[in-house]
Design a protein around this motif. Structure first.
Motif, PDB file in Angstrom:
ATOM      1  N   LEU A 131     -25.679  19.235 -68.095  1.00  0.00           N
ATOM      2  CA  LEU A 131     -25.632  17.892 -68.659  1.00  0.00           C
ATOM      3  C   LEU A 131     -24.283  17.278 -68.322  1.00  0.00           C
ATOM      4  CD1 LEU A 131     -26.994  15.737 -70.501  1.00  0.00           C
ATOM      5  CD2 LEU A 131     -25.776  16.801 -72.426  1.00  0.00           C
ATOM      6  N   ARG A 132     -24.311  15.998 -67.974  1.00  0.00           N
ATOM      7  CA  ARG A 132     -23.085  15.260 -67.695  1.00  0.00           C
ATOM      8  C   ARG A 132     -23.142  13.932 -68.426  1.00  0.00           C
ATOM      9  NH1 ARG A 132     -19.784  15.839 -62.873  1.00  0.00           N
ATOM     10  NH2 ARG A 132     -18.186  14.219 -62.754  1.00  0.00           N
ATOM     11  N   TYR A 133     -22.031  13.569 -69.033  1.00  0.00           N
ATOM     12  CA  TYR A 133     -21.893  12.242 -69.616  1.00  0.00           C
ATOM     13  C   TYR A 133     -20.849  11.489 -68.817  1.00  0.00           C
ATOM     14  CZ  TYR A 133     -20.583   8.411 -72.693  1.00  0.00           C
ATOM     15  OH  TYR A 133     -20.299   7.154 -73.189  1.00  0.00           O
ATOM     16  N   THR A 134     -21.205  10.297 -68.356  1.00  0.00           N
ATOM     17  CA  THR A 134     -20.303   9.471 -67.547  1.00  0.00           C
ATOM     18  C   THR A 134     -20.151   8.105 -68.191  1.00  0.00           C
ATOM     19  OG1 THR A 134     -21.009  10.591 -65.516  1.00  0.00           O
ATOM     20  CG2 THR A 134     -19.894   8.473 -65.275  1.00  0.00           C
ATOM     21  N   PHE A 187     -26.164   9.636 -69.627  1.00  0.00           N
ATOM     22  CA  PHE A 187     -26.327  11.088 -69.612  1.00  0.00           C
ATOM     23  C   PHE A 187     -27.210  11.453 -68.424  1.00  0.00           C
ATOM     24  CE2 PHE A 187     -25.251  10.505 -74.090  1.00  0.00           C
ATOM     25  CZ  PHE A 187     -24.371  11.556 -74.302  1.00  0.00           C
ATOM     26  N   THR A 188     -26.793  12.454 -67.642  1.00  0.00           N
ATOM     27  CA  THR A 188     -27.591  12.908 -66.496  1.00  0.00           C
ATOM     28  C   THR A 188     -27.814  14.413 -66.629  1.00  0.00           C
ATOM     29  OG1 THR A 188     -25.532  12.990 -65.212  1.00  0.00           O
ATOM     30  CG2 THR A 188     -26.957  11.088 -64.881  1.00  0.00           C
ATOM     31  N   PRO A 189     -28.964  14.813 -67.176  1.00  0.00           N
ATOM     32  CA  PRO A 189     -29.253  16.239 -67.343  1.00  0.00           C
ATOM     33  C   PRO A 189     -29.953  16.828 -66.113  1.00  0.00           C
ATOM     34  CG  PRO A 189     -30.933  14.937 -68.425  1.00  0.00           C
ATOM     35  CD  PRO A 189     -29.948  13.958 -67.819  1.00  0.00           C
ATOM     36  N   GLY A 221     -31.554  15.036 -53.176  1.00  0.00           N
ATOM     37  CA  GLY A 221     -31.981  14.747 -54.525  1.00  0.00           C
ATOM     38  C   GLY A 221     -30.787  14.460 -55.420  1.00  0.00           C
ATOM     39  N   PRO A 222     -31.011  13.926 -56.629  1.00  0.00           N
ATOM     40  CA  PRO A 222     -29.900  13.536 -57.508  1.00  0.00           C
ATOM     41  C   PRO A 222     -29.046  14.741 -57.902  1.00  0.00           C
ATOM     42  CG  PRO A 222     -32.008  13.468 -58.676  1.00  0.00           C
ATOM     43  CD  PRO A 222     -32.333  13.666 -57.237  1.00  0.00           C
ATOM     44  N   GLN A 223     -27.731  14.564 -57.815  1.00  0.00           N
ATOM     45  CA  GLN A 223     -26.772  15.623 -58.150  1.00  0.00           C
ATOM     46  C   GLN A 223     -25.862  15.164 -59.279  1.00  0.00           C
ATOM     47  OE1 GLN A 223     -27.176  18.534 -56.528  1.00  0.00           O
ATOM     48  NE2 GLN A 223     -28.814  17.559 -55.341  1.00  0.00           N
ATOM     49  N   GLY A 224     -26.441  14.405 -60.211  1.00  0.00           N
ATOM     50  CA  GLY A 224     -25.634  13.748 -61.228  1.00  0.00           C
ATOM     51  C   GLY A 224     -24.978  14.674 -62.224  1.00  0.00           C
ATOM     52  N   THR A 225     -25.495  15.897 -62.420  1.00  0.00           N
ATOM     53  CA  THR A 225     -24.911  16.773 -63.424  1.00  0.00           C
ATOM     54  C   THR A 225     -23.557  17.303 -62.984  1.00  0.00           C
ATOM     55  OG1 THR A 225     -27.098  17.435 -64.208  1.00  0.00           O
ATOM     56  CG2 THR A 225     -25.269  18.892 -64.738  1.00  0.00           C
ATOM     57  N   TYR A 258     -21.995  16.468 -59.854  1.00  0.00           N
ATOM     58  CA  TYR A 258     -21.223  15.573 -58.997  1.00  0.00           C
ATOM     59  C   TYR A 258     -21.151  14.148 -59.527  1.00  0.00           C
ATOM     60  CZ  TYR A 258     -21.294  19.451 -55.774  1.00  0.00           C
ATOM     61  OH  TYR A 258     -21.121  20.682 -55.201  1.00  0.00           O
ATOM     62  N   GLY A 259     -21.979  13.835 -60.519  1.00  0.00           N
ATOM     63  CA  GLY A 259     -21.775  12.608 -61.261  1.00  0.00           C
ATOM     64  C   GLY A 259     -22.319  11.349 -60.612  1.00  0.00           C
ATOM     65  N   ARG A 260     -21.654  10.242 -60.930  1.00  0.00           N
ATOM     66  CA  ARG A 260     -22.051   8.911 -60.522  1.00  0.00           C
ATOM     67  C   ARG A 260     -22.193   8.836 -59.001  1.00  0.00           C
ATOM     68  NH1 ARG A 260     -17.488   6.060 -59.076  1.00  0.00           N
ATOM     69  NH2 ARG A 260     -18.090   4.111 -60.057  1.00  0.00           N
ATOM     70  N   ASN A 261     -23.137   8.026 -58.573  1.00  0.00           N
ATOM     71  CA  ASN A 261     -23.286   7.674 -57.165  1.00  0.00           C
ATOM     72  C   ASN A 261     -23.693   8.842 -56.270  1.00  0.00           C
ATOM     73  OD1 ASN A 261     -22.408   5.211 -58.122  1.00  0.00           O
ATOM     74  ND2 ASN A 261     -20.307   5.528 -57.431  1.00  0.00           N
ATOM     75  N   THR A 262     -24.307   9.878 -56.853  1.00  0.00           N
ATOM     76  CA  THR A 262     -24.968  10.914 -56.058  1.00  0.00           C
ATOM     77  C   THR A 262     -26.462  10.884 -56.370  1.00  0.00           C
ATOM     78  OG1 THR A 262     -24.496  12.575 -57.758  1.00  0.00           O
ATOM     79  CG2 THR A 262     -22.937  12.389 -55.940  1.00  0.00           C
ATOM     80  N   ILE A 263     -26.967   9.691 -56.567  1.00  0.00           N
ATOM     81  CA  ILE A 263     -28.353   9.509 -56.975  1.00  0.00           C
ATOM     82  C   ILE A 263     -29.330   9.943 -55.877  1.00  0.00           C
ATOM     83  CG2 ILE A 263     -28.372   7.083 -56.210  1.00  0.00           C
ATOM     84  CD1 ILE A 263     -30.044   6.482 -58.734  1.00  0.00           C
ATOM     85  N   GLY A 264     -28.886   9.855 -54.606  1.00  0.00           N
ATOM     86  CA  GLY A 264     -29.724  10.315 -53.504  1.00  0.00           C
ATOM     87  C   GLY A 264     -29.351  11.687 -52.998  1.00  0.00           C
ATOM     88  N   GLY A 265     -28.157  12.157 -53.331  1.00  0.00           N
ATOM     89  CA  GLY A 265     -27.703  13.461 -52.869  1.00  0.00           C
ATOM     90  C   GLY A 265     -26.202  13.452 -52.655  1.00  0.00           C
TER      91      GLY A 265
END
Length: 745
Positions: free
Chosen positions: A429-432, A476-478, A155-159, A161-168
């Motif tokens: 929350l992450r801002y990239t 933003f990826t919360p 699952g998404p780990q954007g908070t 691990y950030g960008r490009n972990t949309i699938g895990g």
């Protein structure tokens, strides 16, 4: 290489948290271990697993994330050679070696990933080597040596691990040195003249400093033969090494410097033809799926290397400062023969070059009721390359070259609060912000190959693409979650989160056919909901994890290559629109006695496009072809089952582990292609290991793919007479047997 290795690594001090290699699960809270928790969190016989999925040491059962943890010992003792074996042990995961290579990784999780390894394209499943993000898939098929464990986060780990972990995310955690002398040597011999040597050593110097290293040599003949050149097909020729030094002057300070290098000189994988080209015998398929008739040559060389420095400073009982600095670079020289014949019908010589510098700063909080991490992240990376597309029947070559420069900045935080002893909430929350500059050049030449790849007599023709453009992307990826523990050893959780994969520029873009290619493509985004349970039952003899999820996937980046009327190949990167993905994952482990354990896993994924907009066939107006598209590399069902039985034998312990894994039908591309798509199949593996009573010696035998199943893991589809009707497939390994002897000093 464009830059001297390590010159950009202006390394700061920091440290990495790691975890225990235990085999089962518990809800016991781990100690607030500083620095090298891999060395201080030991398996006490109750099956404790401590992980760092949320960038801090926690028991895996407390983490409200669907994840699998596989130890290095498990992988080694079942005969796994590289991390693609994780696909057999993890629900809804596809890890394959890319088409035409030996060390380029293709990763999909829950239907999300990226198959195209060309420079400039971003992966959808992030790979981390000791908390260092590996931006490029070349050289990312990591071999199994010097590894403590691998964590697979789904699952998404954007908070965090950030960008490009949309699938895990996949976290490859290497072993820490510790303070004791240790050395291990392992030798393996197997089918196809396989001969592997692995050595590891740790040397303490005083009470506060230690150095160590590991080196691995992998050598194997091919599963097949290039019938044109006589070279091996699907061989392996890899030399890999890691070195590190650790300094712990006080309990409050830990510093680690680590370097790694992998050199892969295996022959290129040319694939095998699946169909003929009329009655021309030169294009006939071979009788063996591992054979080829490729005539482009057998030169292939991949180098991937990196240097990192991590350090950790305990500021107080509550706060710890951590820094991770790293520099990585890689270079690839390879060839791909798309037509798989001695003719230059459709050949591609290629080269890639990449480098990256990353810096991450973290402040970790470990209180009685509040835990978390806040931090800053920076990446400066360049990916470049060039290749010829040779269409021999037209005496035409198209040179494509370019680069993408990326600067990425992020600020993030993730905090957990224990409302009560049973109820916990977490928020992050992450801002990239990504700044990208893309340069793309494409030109036609009359002749076989361009001057870039050795033909000085090629006649320059039409310039098809020539531009440099800039774009910025921010997001933003919360993520929020809630966990409830109705009793000890049982955690019920629900979570909601978002992820995104950065936009960019199509390095193959043809501005003659698609003038809008100069504008680049947009990021893709996902919103995911998950509910799950992690628990231990029956007096801690049964451990069960379950997760159900639903994701709304928008603006998916899909790379499509199609023949065009001018004799070349047109490339499109579509932001495909909308898709719904939902599924179920179950992992269970039973440990009724010290001499027997059993594991099962099951994954279900239903992925359906609701809108798929493309310009193909639509001129300047996009058309919706969602009813004609499917998700690639995403079987509806995955399953695995194994058990390990052991007994005392000859002064030691003898164990056997049979295993079966199943995958249902799946397509290799979004456009279904019956000649390429893979039917469901099962793989049967078995392993036996004898370990001496003092633990110093191990004798092992690993049998993989016992039924000698033939299954495709990749392919290309270029139909039509001018392209030689080139529909080719790449296959997973045949039946193999490997014997291993290991000794610890």
């Amino acid at each position: 290489m464009r830059r001297t290795f390590g010159i950009r690594a202006s390394l700061l001090m920091g440290a990495a948290l790691a975890a225990s290699p235990a085999l089962a699960q518990t809800t016991e809270t781990p100690p607030a271990a500083p620095a090298d928790s891999a060395s201080v969190v030991e398996d006490q016989g109750d099956g404790d697993i401590v992980v760092t999925a949320r960038r801090r040491a926690e028991s895996v059962i407390d983490v409200p994330i669907a994840m699998s943890v596989v130890t290095g010992d498990q992988l080694e003792r079942t005969g796994a050679v590289d991390i693609t074996a994780l696909q057999d042990k993890t629900p809804n995961l596809t890890l394959q070696i890319a088409r035409g290579s030996n060390s380029t990784l293709i990763a999909f999780s829950r239907g999300v990933g990226q198959q195209d390894p060309l420079w400039g394209f971003e992966p959808g499943v992030g790979l981390y080597l000791d908390d260092v993000y590996v931006a490029r898939p070349q050289g990312a098929v990591l071999d199994i040596f010097d590894v403590e464990r691998v964590e697979v986060l789904r699952g998404p780990q954007g908070t965090l691990y950030g960008r490009n972990t949309i699938g895990g995310a996949i976290k490859y955690v290497t072993k820490r040195l510790g303070n004791d002398y240790a050395a291990t040597a392992r030798a393996s011999y197997g089918s196809y003249n396989q001969f592997d040597l692995v050595g590891q050593v740790t040397v303490p110097i005083g009470d506060t400093f230690a150095i160590g290293g590991a080196i691995a040599r992998y050598k194997r003949d091919g599963y097949g033969t290039n019938l044109t050149t006589g070279a091996d097909q699907y061989d392996k020729d890899v030399l890999a090494a890691r070195v590190s030094a650790e300094w712990t002057p006080t309990d409050a300070i830990f510093v680690r410097v680590a370097g790694d290098r992998t050199l892969d000189r295996s022959n290129p994988r040319h694939g095998t033809r699946l169909v003929g080209n009329g009655n021309d015998p030169r294009y006939a398929p071979t009788g063996n799926v591992y054979d080829t008739r490729a005539g482009i040559g057998d030169r292939n060389r991949v180098v991937a290397q990196g240097l990192s420095l991590t350090g950790e400073f305990s500021l107080s009982d509550l706060l710890t400062f951590k820094s991770i600095s790293a520099y990585r670079e890689g270079a690839t020289n390879t060839v791909i023969d798309f037509d798989n014949t001695a003719l230059p019908t459709l050949d591609v010589p290629a080269e890639y070059d990449d480098n990256q510098f990353t810096q991450e700063l973290q402040l970790l909080l470990q209180g009685d009721r509040v835990q978390g991490v806040v931090g800053l992240y920076y990446l400066n990376a360049t990916a470049s390359g060039a290749f010829d597309t040779v269409v021999g029947g037209l005496n035409l070559t198209t040179l494509t070259s370019g680069e993408v420069k990326t600067k990425s900045y992020a600020a993030f935080g993730d905090i957990s609060f224990d409302v009560t002893d049973r109820l916990k909430i977490s928020g992050g929350l992450r801002y990239t912000k990504d700044d990208k500059t893309g340069t793309v050049f494409r030109r036609n030449y009359a002749g076989i190959r361009s001057p870039r790849f050795g033909n000085a007599n090629a006649v320059p023709g039409l310039i098809r693409t020539d531009y440099t453009n800039d774009r910025s992307f921010d997001q933003f990826t919360p993520r929020v979650s809630i966990s409830y523990e109705p009793r000890r050893d049982l955690n019920l959780y629900a979570s909601w989160g978002r992820g995104f994969k950065s936009g960019g520029f199509d390095m193959r873009g043809d501005a003659v056919f698609t003038p809008t290619t100069v504008n680049g493509y947009d990021p893709e985004k996902i919103t995911s909901y998950e509910v799950g349970m992690k628990g231990a039952f029956l007096d801690r003899t049964l451990f069960l994890n379950m997760a159900g999820y639903y994701s709304r996937y928008t603006d998916q980046q899909v790379t499509i290559q199609v023949p065009n009327i001018a004799g070349g190949i047109a490339s499109f990167v579509d932001n495909a629109g909308k898709a719904d993905i939902y599924g179920l994952e179950i992992e269970g482990r039973m440990v009724p006695s010290r001499n027997f354990s059993a594991q099962v896993s099951f994954g279900y994924t239903n992925a359906d496009y609701k809108e798929f907009l493309t310009f193909i066939g639509g001129g300047t107006t996009p058309v919706d072809v969602s009813n004609q598209r499917v998700f690639q590399n995403t079987p509806e069902f995955t399953a695995a089952a194994s058990f390990t039985a052991s007994t005392d034998f000859a002064g030691g312990s003898l164990s056997v582990t049979p295993e079966v894994t199943l995958r249902s039908d799946y397509a290799l591309f979004e456009i279904p292609t019956p000649a390429l798509d893979q039917d469901g199949y099962a793989l049967v593996n078995a392993a036996a290991n004898w370990i001496s009573g003092d633990g110093r010696y191990r004798l092992g035998m690993a049998l993989r793919n016992l039924t000698d199943q033939r299954y495709r893991v990749g392919g290309y589809n270029f139909p039509g007479a001018v392209f030689g009707n080139s529909i080719i497939g790449y296959y997973g390994p045949p039946r193999t047997a490997t014997a291993t002897f290991e000794v610890k000093f």
